[in-house]
Design a protein around this motif. Structure first.
Motif, PDB file in Angstrom:
ATOM      1  N   SER A   1       1.501  -1.470   0.559  1.00  0.00           N
ATOM      2  CA  SER A   1      -0.155  -0.176  -0.535  1.00  0.00           C
ATOM      3  C   SER A   1       0.656   1.321   0.273  1.00  0.00           C
ATOM      4  O   SER A   1       1.869   1.582   0.641  1.00  0.00           O
ATOM      5  CB  SER A   1      -1.220   0.849   0.986  1.00  0.00           C
ATOM      6  N   VAL A   2       0.179   2.373  -0.795  1.00  0.00           N
ATOM      7  CA  VAL A   2       1.310   3.666  -0.477  1.00  0.00           C
ATOM      8  C   VAL A   2       0.111   4.777  -0.069  1.00  0.00           C
ATOM      9  O   VAL A   2      -1.002   4.592   0.275  1.00  0.00           O
ATOM     10  CB  VAL A   2       1.320   4.188  -1.582  1.00  0.00           C
ATOM     11  N   VAL A   3       0.015   6.223   0.008  1.00  0.00           N
ATOM     12  CA  VAL A   3      -0.496   6.938   0.669  1.00  0.00           C
ATOM     13  C   VAL A   3      -0.122   8.133  -0.010  1.00  0.00           C
ATOM     14  O   VAL A   3       0.632   8.296  -0.471  1.00  0.00           O
ATOM     15  CB  VAL A   3       0.290   7.945   2.314  1.00  0.00           C
TER      16      VAL A   3
ATOM     17  N   ASN B   1      -3.710  12.068   1.996  1.00  0.00           N
ATOM     18  CA  ASN B   1      -3.061  11.376   3.682  1.00  0.00           C
ATOM     19  C   ASN B   1      -4.525   9.674   3.038  1.00  0.00           C
ATOM     20  O   ASN B   1      -4.929   9.376   4.710  1.00  0.00           O
ATOM     21  CB  ASN B   1      -3.297  11.431   4.744  1.00  0.00           C
ATOM     22  N   GLU B   2      -4.647   9.429   2.218  1.00  0.00           N
ATOM     23  CA  GLU B   2      -5.301   8.132   2.175  1.00  0.00           C
ATOM     24  C   GLU B   2      -4.831   7.190   1.757  1.00  0.00           C
ATOM     25  O   GLU B   2      -3.705   6.862   0.771  1.00  0.00           O
ATOM     26  CB  GLU B   2      -6.163   8.272   1.266  1.00  0.00           C
TER      27      GLU B   2
ATOM     28  N   GLN C   1       2.213  12.167  -5.222  1.00  0.00           N
ATOM     29  CA  GLN C   1       1.214  11.772  -5.558  1.00  0.00           C
ATOM     30  C   GLN C   1       1.203  10.341  -4.365  1.00  0.00           C
ATOM     31  O   GLN C   1       0.073  10.026  -3.722  1.00  0.00           O
ATOM     32  CB  GLN C   1       0.584  11.270  -7.068  1.00  0.00           C
ATOM     33  N   PHE C   2       1.913   9.264  -4.067  1.00  0.00           N
ATOM     34  CA  PHE C   2       1.590   8.182  -3.553  1.00  0.00           C
ATOM     35  C   PHE C   2       2.760   8.737  -2.800  1.00  0.00           C
ATOM     36  O   PHE C   2       3.064   7.527  -1.931  1.00  0.00           O
ATOM     37  CB  PHE C   2       2.366   6.974  -4.474  1.00  0.00           C
ATOM     38  N   SER C   3       3.876   9.863  -2.380  1.00  0.00           N
ATOM     39  CA  SER C   3       4.302   9.670  -0.724  1.00  0.00           C
ATOM     40  C   SER C   3       4.920   8.016  -1.038  1.00  0.00           C
ATOM     41  O   SER C   3       5.021   8.280   0.533  1.00  0.00           O
ATOM     42  CB  SER C   3       3.427   9.651   0.337  1.00  0.00           C
TER      43      SER C   3
END
Length: 88
Positions: free
Chosen positions: A2-4, A8-9, A81-83
């Protein structure tokens, strides 16, 4: 995995293969933005296929330096975008 994203979703990256990955990219990064898809195509040709910058430039009718700048830009945008830290 997973990524954020930038809001922060938590975004789950599926393990079902490339289709799920590209669906996530479409939903959370590129959407219908043709320029972003063009940058992603350049990135895929470089990172997945090892194409030289000159050859990518020939395909997209851009000089090598512009292709290099496009690749830096798309990598930075994806990181933002994906931190993802350290994506280079």
């Amino acid at each position: 995995m997973s990524v954020v994203n930038s809001r922060n979703e938590k975004i789950l990256l599926p393990r079902s293969g490339a289709d799920g990955f590209w669906r996530t990219v479409m939903d959370h990064y590129a959407g219908t933005d043709t320029l972003r898809w063009k940058y992603l195509a350049m990135l895929a040709l470089r990172e997945n296929s090892g194409w030289p910058l000159d050859t990518i430039g020939l395909v997209f009718e851009h000089p090598r330096g512009h292709v290099s700048r496009c690749l830096r830009k798309v990598k930075a945008e994806l990181c933002e975008q994906f931190s993802a830290d350290g994506f280079e």
